[in-house]
Write a protein that holds these residues in place. Structure first.
Motif, PDB file in Angstrom:
ATOM      1  N   LEU A 175       0.962  11.950   5.770  1.00 37.44           N
ATOM      2  CA  LEU A 175       0.906  11.177   4.532  1.00 37.44           C
ATOM      3  C   LEU A 175      -0.547  10.920   4.177  1.00 37.44           C
ATOM      4  O   LEU A 175      -1.392  10.803   5.053  1.00 37.44           O
ATOM      5  CB  LEU A 175       1.640   9.841   4.712  1.00 37.44           C
ATOM      6  CG  LEU A 175       3.077   9.913   5.210  1.00 37.44           C
ATOM      7  CD1 LEU A 175       3.588   8.522   5.498  1.00 37.44           C
ATOM      8  CD2 LEU A 175       3.965  10.598   4.208  1.00 37.44           C
ATOM      9  N   VAL A 176      -0.833  10.828   2.893  1.00 38.90           N
ATOM     10  CA  VAL A 176      -2.175  10.510   2.430  1.00 38.90           C
ATOM     11  C   VAL A 176      -2.130   9.215   1.632  1.00 38.90           C
ATOM     12  O   VAL A 176      -1.171   8.944   0.926  1.00 38.90           O
ATOM     13  CB  VAL A 176      -2.789  11.638   1.567  1.00 38.90           C
ATOM     14  CG1 VAL A 176      -3.326  12.746   2.417  1.00 38.90           C
ATOM     15  CG2 VAL A 176      -1.816  12.166   0.559  1.00 38.90           C
ATOM     16  N   ALA A 235       8.949  -0.619  12.321  1.00 37.35           N
ATOM     17  CA  ALA A 235      10.337  -0.159  12.333  1.00 37.35           C
ATOM     18  C   ALA A 235      10.468   1.301  12.781  1.00 37.35           C
ATOM     19  O   ALA A 235      11.171   1.602  13.724  1.00 37.35           O
ATOM     20  CB  ALA A 235      10.966  -0.348  10.963  1.00 37.35           C
ATOM     21  N   LEU A 236       9.813   2.220  12.099  1.00 33.94           N
ATOM     22  CA  LEU A 236      10.034   3.624  12.424  1.00 33.94           C
ATOM     23  C   LEU A 236       8.754   4.428  12.573  1.00 33.94           C
ATOM     24  O   LEU A 236       8.803   5.629  12.705  1.00 33.94           O
ATOM     25  CB  LEU A 236      10.934   4.277  11.358  1.00 33.94           C
ATOM     26  CG  LEU A 236      10.342   4.471   9.981  1.00 33.94           C
ATOM     27  CD1 LEU A 236      10.790   5.817   9.454  1.00 33.94           C
ATOM     28  CD2 LEU A 236      10.849   3.396   9.056  1.00 33.94           C
ATOM     29  N   GLY A 237       7.606   3.793  12.568  1.00 26.33           N
ATOM     30  CA  GLY A 237       6.367   4.541  12.677  1.00 26.33           C
ATOM     31  C   GLY A 237       5.975   5.134  11.344  1.00 26.33           C
ATOM     32  O   GLY A 237       6.372   4.649  10.302  1.00 26.33           O
ATOM     33  N   ILE A 238       5.229   6.203  11.390  1.00 27.40           N
ATOM     34  CA  ILE A 238       4.746   6.821  10.159  1.00 27.40           C
ATOM     35  C   ILE A 238       5.559   8.073   9.889  1.00 27.40           C
ATOM     36  O   ILE A 238       5.385   9.096  10.537  1.00 27.40           O
ATOM     37  CB  ILE A 238       3.246   7.153  10.274  1.00 27.40           C
ATOM     38  CG1 ILE A 238       2.471   5.881  10.522  1.00 27.40           C
ATOM     39  CG2 ILE A 238       2.742   7.856   9.032  1.00 27.40           C
ATOM     40  CD1 ILE A 238       1.009   6.087  10.796  1.00 27.40           C
ATOM     41  N   ILE A 294       5.092   2.236   3.973  1.00 23.87           N
ATOM     42  CA  ILE A 294       5.147   2.408   5.419  1.00 23.87           C
ATOM     43  C   ILE A 294       5.474   1.084   6.098  1.00 23.87           C
ATOM     44  O   ILE A 294       4.843   0.071   5.841  1.00 23.87           O
ATOM     45  CB  ILE A 294       3.791   2.932   5.957  1.00 23.87           C
ATOM     46  CG1 ILE A 294       3.460   4.266   5.316  1.00 23.87           C
ATOM     47  CG2 ILE A 294       3.818   3.064   7.464  1.00 23.87           C
ATOM     48  CD1 ILE A 294       4.441   5.357   5.585  1.00 23.87           C
ATOM     49  N   ASN A 295       6.477   1.118   6.974  1.00 20.61           N
ATOM     50  CA  ASN A 295       6.787  -0.011   7.839  1.00 20.61           C
ATOM     51  C   ASN A 295       6.448   0.438   9.261  1.00 20.61           C
ATOM     52  O   ASN A 295       7.217   1.138   9.900  1.00 20.61           O
ATOM     53  CB  ASN A 295       8.266  -0.392   7.711  1.00 20.61           C
ATOM     54  CG  ASN A 295       8.589  -1.643   8.489  1.00 20.61           C
ATOM     55  OD1 ASN A 295       7.743  -2.177   9.198  1.00 20.61           O
ATOM     56  ND2 ASN A 295       9.805  -2.106   8.359  1.00 20.61           N
ATOM     57  N   MET A 319       0.854  -1.182   0.000  1.00 16.59           N
ATOM     58  CA  MET A 319       0.000   0.000   0.000  1.00 16.59           C
ATOM     59  C   MET A 319       0.888   1.228   0.000  1.00 16.59           C
ATOM     60  O   MET A 319       1.758   1.379   0.845  1.00 16.59           O
ATOM     61  CB  MET A 319      -0.879  -0.030   1.241  1.00 16.59           C
ATOM     62  CG  MET A 319      -1.681   1.206   1.460  1.00 16.59           C
ATOM     63  SD  MET A 319      -3.311   1.323   0.764  1.00 16.59           S
ATOM     64  CE  MET A 319      -3.925  -0.291   0.759  1.00 16.59           C
ATOM     65  N   GLY A 320       0.681   2.101  -0.948  1.00 19.83           N
ATOM     66  CA  GLY A 320       1.498   3.296  -1.062  1.00 19.83           C
ATOM     67  C   GLY A 320       0.838   4.506  -0.435  1.00 19.83           C
ATOM     68  O   GLY A 320      -0.378   4.662  -0.450  1.00 19.83           O
TER      69      GLY A 320
END
Length: 45
Positions: A31-32, A18-21, A14-15, A1-2
């Motif tokens: 982000l949208v 690992a690092l959140g958003i 998005i991971n 999903m982009g």
């Protein structure tokens, strides 16, 4: 999903664990979700 960053307009994956958003390129946190360009048609009954 982009997702698309609202600051630099780049598409990011998005991971969550690992690092959140965050944007990988500029670090922006807004982000949208990218919408598909095709139109889905459903026949009404």
């Amino acid at each position: 999903m982009g997702y698309k960053c609202t600051r630099c307009k780049k598409i990011v994956e998005i991971n969550y664990r690992a690092l959140g958003i965050r944007c990988d390129y500029c670090g922006h946190r807004i982000l949208v979700k990218e919408r598909p360009t095709s139109i889905k048609r459903i026949k009404a009954e």
